[in-house]
Design a protein around this motif. Structure first.
Motif, short mmCIF file in Angstrom:
data_model
loop_
_atom_site.label_atom_id
_atom_site.label_comp_id
_atom_site.label_asym_id
_atom_site.label_seq_id
_atom_site.Cartn_x
_atom_site.Cartn_y
_atom_site.Cartn_z
N VAL A 300 11.23 -25.72 52.00
CA VAL A 300 10.76 -26.74 51.13
C VAL A 300 10.93 -26.33 49.67
O VAL A 300 10.46 -25.28 49.37
CB VAL A 300 9.47 -27.25 51.10
N VAL A 301 11.69 -27.07 48.61
CA VAL A 301 11.65 -26.73 47.45
C VAL A 301 11.35 -27.98 46.44
O VAL A 301 11.42 -29.07 46.83
CB VAL A 301 13.29 -26.55 47.05
N THR A 302 10.91 -27.50 45.29
CA THR A 302 10.31 -28.40 44.23
C THR A 302 11.43 -28.61 43.09
O THR A 302 12.34 -27.77 42.92
CB THR A 302 9.09 -28.01 43.68
N ASP A 303 11.25 -29.77 42.60
CA ASP A 303 12.05 -30.20 41.49
C ASP A 303 11.31 -30.20 40.09
O ASP A 303 10.14 -30.87 39.93
CB ASP A 303 12.52 -31.69 41.52
N ASN A 304 11.45 -29.36 39.20
CA ASN A 304 10.89 -29.00 37.85
C ASN A 304 11.11 -30.02 36.98
O ASN A 304 10.84 -29.66 35.66
CB ASN A 304 10.82 -27.63 37.62
N ASP A 305 12.07 -30.83 37.22
CA ASP A 305 12.62 -31.84 36.20
C ASP A 305 13.14 -30.91 34.91
O ASP A 305 13.09 -31.39 33.96
CB ASP A 305 11.78 -32.72 35.80
N THR A 306 13.82 -29.77 35.32
CA THR A 306 14.31 -28.82 34.35
C THR A 306 13.21 -28.65 32.98
O THR A 306 13.90 -28.20 31.85
CB THR A 306 15.78 -29.51 33.63
#
Length: 321
Positions: A300-306
């Motif tokens: 599973v990977v997360t999105d830090n919204d850059t």
């Protein structure tokens, strides 16, 4: 007159330029660091059918690092797809993780100048050939790419997906073990209603392919963010919800029985794991399953919204279900 001709030359060399800022892109030689992280209180022995193997926080000095919305495994590589149309290929051999390559999509909706042109949210990667299928929001379309992960070979914008909204489109895309493709709408507008979904008999971008309508009912308050298939054919759907303030996310995994996936169905499943703490209460957007030495592993990977102040978490679990 000379300055005018110079400006005209620039505009001709940059097709489609509209005055909007260029899509932020991760540099091809961007550095990567990975550090182990542990949830408060330490790792539990298991989270439902998931046994934690570990988690990493991925970091870079490049300000445009992150924003990963989909994940796939191929051989000794983890392939992360950002919501700006870039692939980060990571070597995961021998318990080490290193950057192998950064690939930008050359083909796609629009000119590729703005982020709206490359809002890539879901991914299927053929492990044998390297061919990739990508779900685009905004245009609500699916594009197929050659193994170089840069050039498109086919595209489709199903009529049924035109009603999926501007920023609530094909968030989940998965190829089932029998070759069918399932795509699920994110759908934030009414959190209580089932989400739209389409089921294709094969490649959704093949000539004449038509998706059969069905729906997915997420847990109350959650929205689907990705899906993957288990060796037995059941589908795991990753779901997330957010809280503000402060900004934090809950993430749960739902198991869908393979026999229930058919045209016209309302897909329901039970929550088999709450991985909120394991993912540092970040925005879990990508899930993938692979088999290592006969054991099923879930990534599973997360999105830090850059946002540089938020981590990109990549976690691995052993499937015990």
């Amino acid at each position: 007159m000379r300055w005018f001709l110079s400006l005209l030359a620039v505009l001709l060399l940059v097709p489609g330029w509209t005055g909007d800022a260029r899509l932020p892109l991760l540099a091809p030689d961007a550095g990567l660091r990975a550090r182990a992280i542990v949830p408060p209180g330490g790792w539990p022995r298991r989270i439902g059918p998931l046994a934690p193997v570990g988690a990493l926080s991925l970091e870079s000095d490049d300000r445009d690092f992150g924003g990963f919305s989909a994940l796939a495994l191929r051989g000794d590589e983890a392939v992360l797809l950002s919501d700006g149309g870039q692939f980060l290929r990571l070597s995961i051999a021998r318990r080490r993780i290193e950057r192998r390559a950064i690939v930008s999509l050359r083909d796609g909706p629009g000119t590729g100048w703005m982020k709206l042109d490359r809002d890539t949210e879901s991914l299927v990667l053929d492990r044998a050939s390297g061919v990739a299928w990508i779900g685009y929001e905004r245009v609500n379309a699916i594009w197929r790419y050659a193994p170089d992960l840069a050039h498109a070979t086919a595209t489709v914008a199903p009529t049924a997906m035109r009603r999926w909204g501007d920023n609530t489109g094909p968030e989940s895309l998965v190829r089932l073990n029998d070759g069918r493709f399932l795509v699920i709408q994110e759908g934030w507008r009414n959190m209580r209603e089932p989400r739209g979904a389409l089921l294709f008999d094969g490649d959704p971008t093949a000539p004449g392919a038509v998706g059969a309508a069905l729906r997915y009912q997420p847990p109350e308050g959650f929205a689907p963010s990705d899906a993957t298939v288990l060796p037995d054919g059941d589908v795991l759907v990753l779901n997330r919800r957010w809280h503000f303030p402060p900004l934090r996310f809950d993430s749960v995994v739902v198991r869908i029985a393979r026999d229930s996936i058919r045209p016209g169905a309302l897909l329901r499943g039970r929550v088999v794991a709450d991985i909120s703490a394991a993912m540092a209460h970040e925005n879990a957007e990508g899930i993938a399953a692979t088999v290592e030495r006969g054991t099923t592993m879930i990534w599973v990977v997360t999105d830090n919204d850059t946002n540089r102040w938020r981590p990109t978490v990549l976690a691995k679990f052993r499937w015990l279900g």
